[in-house]
Design an enzyme around this catalytic site. Structure first.
Site, short mmCIF file in Angstrom:
data_model
loop_
_atom_site.label_atom_id
_atom_site.label_comp_id
_atom_site.label_asym_id
_atom_site.label_seq_id
_atom_site.Cartn_x
_atom_site.Cartn_y
_atom_site.Cartn_z
NE ARG A 125 56.70 -46.78 -12.96
CZ ARG A 125 56.39 -47.91 -12.36
NH1 ARG A 125 55.96 -48.95 -13.05
NH2 ARG A 125 56.51 -48.01 -11.06
CE LYS A 147 53.39 -27.34 -24.33
NZ LYS A 147 53.34 -25.87 -24.37
CD GLU A 189 44.49 -20.63 -29.94
OE1 GLU A 189 45.63 -20.37 -30.37
OE2 GLU A 189 44.12 -20.35 -28.77
CE LYS A 231 50.33 -26.69 -30.93
NZ LYS A 231 49.56 -26.88 -29.73
CD GLU A 241 57.02 -25.71 -25.13
OE1 GLU A 241 56.63 -24.55 -24.98
OE2 GLU A 241 56.59 -26.67 -24.48
NE ARG A 245 55.53 -26.67 -28.76
CZ ARG A 245 55.57 -27.91 -28.31
NH1 ARG A 245 56.68 -28.62 -28.44
NH2 ARG A 245 54.51 -28.45 -27.73
CG ASN A 249 53.28 -18.54 -26.30
OD1 ASN A 249 52.38 -19.38 -26.23
ND2 ASN A 249 54.46 -18.71 -25.76
CG HIS A 252 48.22 -17.19 -26.56
ND1 HIS A 252 47.96 -17.02 -27.90
CD2 HIS A 252 47.52 -18.30 -26.19
CE1 HIS A 252 47.16 -17.99 -28.31
NE2 HIS A 252 46.87 -18.78 -27.29
CG HIS A 256 47.52 -16.39 -21.16
ND1 HIS A 256 48.75 -16.86 -21.57
CD2 HIS A 256 46.62 -17.32 -21.55
CE1 HIS A 256 48.58 -18.02 -22.18
NE2 HIS A 256 47.30 -18.32 -22.19
CG HIS A 268 42.31 -19.42 -24.70
ND1 HIS A 268 43.37 -18.95 -23.97
CD2 HIS A 268 42.84 -19.90 -25.87
CE1 HIS A 268 44.50 -19.15 -24.65
NE2 HIS A 268 44.19 -19.74 -25.80
N1 LIG Z 1 47.09 -29.83 -24.69
C1 LIG Z 1 47.19 -28.77 -25.46
O1 LIG Z 1 48.11 -28.61 -26.24
C2 LIG Z 1 46.14 -27.71 -25.36
C3 LIG Z 1 46.05 -26.73 -26.35
C4 LIG Z 1 45.03 -25.78 -26.25
C5 LIG Z 1 44.14 -25.82 -25.18
N2 LIG Z 1 44.27 -26.79 -24.23
C6 LIG Z 1 43.34 -26.86 -23.11
O2 LIG Z 1 42.05 -27.10 -23.64
C7 LIG Z 1 41.07 -26.52 -22.78
C8 LIG Z 1 40.10 -25.74 -23.62
O3 LIG Z 1 39.58 -26.61 -24.59
P1 LIG Z 1 38.14 -26.41 -25.21
O4 LIG Z 1 37.96 -25.02 -25.66
O5 LIG Z 1 37.96 -27.53 -26.18
O6 LIG Z 1 37.20 -26.55 -23.92
P2 LIG Z 1 36.22 -27.65 -23.31
O7 LIG Z 1 36.79 -29.00 -23.41
O8 LIG Z 1 35.87 -27.15 -21.97
O9 LIG Z 1 34.94 -27.55 -24.26
C9 LIG Z 1 34.18 -26.38 -24.27
C10 LIG Z 1 32.71 -26.66 -23.95
O10 LIG Z 1 32.09 -27.26 -25.08
C11 LIG Z 1 31.47 -28.49 -24.72
N3 LIG Z 1 31.59 -29.32 -25.90
C12 LIG Z 1 32.70 -29.90 -26.37
N4 LIG Z 1 32.46 -30.45 -27.57
C13 LIG Z 1 31.16 -30.25 -27.85
C14 LIG Z 1 30.33 -30.57 -28.95
N5 LIG Z 1 30.82 -31.16 -30.05
N6 LIG Z 1 29.03 -30.21 -28.89
C15 LIG Z 1 28.55 -29.54 -27.81
N7 LIG Z 1 29.28 -29.19 -26.76
C16 LIG Z 1 30.58 -29.53 -26.78
C17 LIG Z 1 32.20 -28.95 -23.50
O11 LIG Z 1 31.41 -29.80 -22.72
C18 LIG Z 1 32.48 -27.62 -22.80
O12 LIG Z 1 31.35 -27.21 -22.10
C19 LIG Z 1 41.82 -25.70 -21.75
O13 LIG Z 1 41.84 -26.40 -20.55
C20 LIG Z 1 43.22 -25.58 -22.33
O14 LIG Z 1 44.19 -25.47 -21.33
C21 LIG Z 1 45.24 -27.73 -24.32
ZN LIG Z 2 45.47 -20.39 -27.27
#
Ligand SMILES: NC(=O)c1ccc[n+]([C@@H]2O[C@H](COP(=O)([O-])OP(=O)(O)OC[C@H]3O[C@@H](n4cnc5c(N)ncnc54)[C@H](O)[C@@H]3O)[C@@H](O)[C@H]2O)c1
Ligand SMILES: [Zn+2]
Length: 364
Positions: A125, A147, A189, A231, A241, A245, A249, A252, A256, A268
């Site tokens: 939990r 999130k 971003e 942010k 939200e 906040r 978007n 976005h 999207h 993205h």
């Molecule tokens: N929680 C939140 O508030 C929040 C905010 C924005 C996005 N997200 C989520 O994040 C995800 C996208 O994140 P992302 O763009 O980091 O994608 P990701 O985690 O898929 O990373 C992108 C690619 O880069 C590779 N990678 C990561 N770090 C690396 C490094 N230092 N060197 C070489 N390769 C590397 C990963 O293996 C992957 O192939 C989505 O699922 C999205 O929904 C969450």
């Molecule tokens: Zn975004």
């Protein structure tokens, strides 16, 4: 490198924590983790790509502090942000005798971060969560807001929980191995944050983006600190939200749709880049912002090497994707539109023809 160390304090109820940004941080991860948590054990989640480049230094540093590491290396990519992979985290850490004070650490991008955070929210939990973002996107976006979650075949991020990290530790040097397209995706971003909140920083963006694209570590460190600060301010002002906040978007709603209609052919960041162009043109057509400012916005998006034109998608399909999204939730479609650089407004009275025109303008 001491001059490029930054600490941004994030204060989002019910938690307050620091985001520490420092090139070379990974080599001191063990010491920092000990100071932060006092724990002699950690579940360390990463993906195969990140593991190849950055797992060894992280492990060495943790081991040198006498910390027992339970490693969990997951497959890389959004298609793996699933319950099945969260299950793999459970399967690794639960038999290893953890208790409620044993932290989970995410070493990776947003995919690893979201899954690890979700696992941390649900194991016993709730166990402590430490984030070590390795992409620009996860450094400037996922590091604030709490999130966590996973995707479902029905849609992205449909299952999740709020779980604040106890700290976010960012080593900008890990970005040296990040594929260029991923770096650029994160820049979208950064450009967004300045358009919605900071005209002064926006004015310097051309130079900053050029430097960031050369992966100058001081520039990247300052850029991450600046964006985490923006942010954090937005989220702190609207933790539930209810209002502003939604400004995050910007770009976005269009973005999207472009991601979806292209079947994720656009990343993205690319979707959001094009989306910010469309939203700015829409704002101009509605008389909210002047043409000169819109040109500057498009210039900044282009300076990040994001696409600003050449959309090959069917306009009506894109518009339908946006409208359909909202019909499902029964909410009127809301657009975040700039009325000047550094400031946005929310409008839900946008004529669908104007939306279509803004999308069509991207085809040229
Ligand atoms: N929680 C939140 O508030 C929040 C905010 C924005 C996005 N997200 C989520 O994040 C995800 C996208 O994140 P992302 O763009 O980091 O994608 P990701 O985690 O898929 O990373 C992108 C690619 O880069 C590779 N990678 C990561 N770090 C690396 C490094 N230092 N060197 C070489 N390769 C590397 C990963 O293996 C992957 O192939 C989505 O699922 C999205 O929904 C969450
Ligand atoms: Zn975004």
């Amino acid at each position: 490198m001491a001059e490029s160390r930054y600490t941004v304090h994030v204060n989002v109820a019910p938690a307050a924590y620091d985001v520490v940004i420092e090139p070379g941080l990974l080599r001191h991860l063990g010491g920092m983790f000990t100071k932060l948590t006092g724990s002699k054990k950690v579940g360390l989640v990463t993906d195969t790509n990140v593991a190849r480049h950055h797992l060894a230094p992280a492990l060495n540093s943790l081991n040198s502090e006498g910390i027992e590491v339970i490693p969990c290396v997951l497959p890389a990519g959004e298609e793996h942000k699933t319950l099945e992979n969260v299950g793999k985290i459970y399967d690794k850490v639960l038999p290893a005798g953890i208790d409620r004070r044993t932290p989970l650490m995410a070493l990776g991008g947003g995919v690893v971060g979201d899954m690890t955070g979700f696992a941390a929210a649900t194991i016993l939990r709730g166990v402590p969560f430490v984030q070590v973002p390795t992409t620009l996107l996860s450094s400037v976006d996922a590091s604030v807001g709490g999130k966590t979650g996973i995707d479902h075949p029905v849609g992205k991020n449909l299952i999740g929980a709020f779980h604040q990290p106890m700290a976010v530790l960012i080593d900008p040097a890990v970005l040296l191995t990040l594929p260029e397209r991923e770096l650029i995706s994160g820049l979208a971003e950064c450009v967004k944050h300045d358009i919605i909140r900071d005209a002064d920083h926006f004015a310097q963006l051309d130079t900053i983006l050029t430097q960031a694209l050369t992966r100058d570590l001081e520039t990247l460190s300052a850029l991450i600190a600046h964006n985490v600060t923006i942010k954090a301010k937005v989220v702190e002002a609207d933790p539930f939200e209810k209002g502003e906040r939604a400004h995050l978007n910007f770009g976005h709603t269009f973005g999207h749709a472009f991601e979806k209609v292209s079947e994720f052919g656009y990343s993205h960041g690319e979707g959001v880049g094009l989306g910010m162009v469309a939203a700015s043109r829409l704002a101009e057509a509605m008389g909210l912002i002047d043409a000169d400012s819109v040109q500057k916005i498009i210039g900044a998006i282009g300076a990040a090497r994001l696409p600003v034109s050449g959309l090959k998608l069917d306009v009506q399909k894109c518009v339908a994707a946006m409208l359909y999204d909202k019909k499902v939730s029964g909410v009127k479609i809301r657009f975040v539109l700039p009325d000047r650089i550094g400031h946005v407004v929310i409008r839900d009275d946008v004529p669908p023809e104007a939306v279509a025109q803004a999308v069509a303008s991207l085809r040229e």
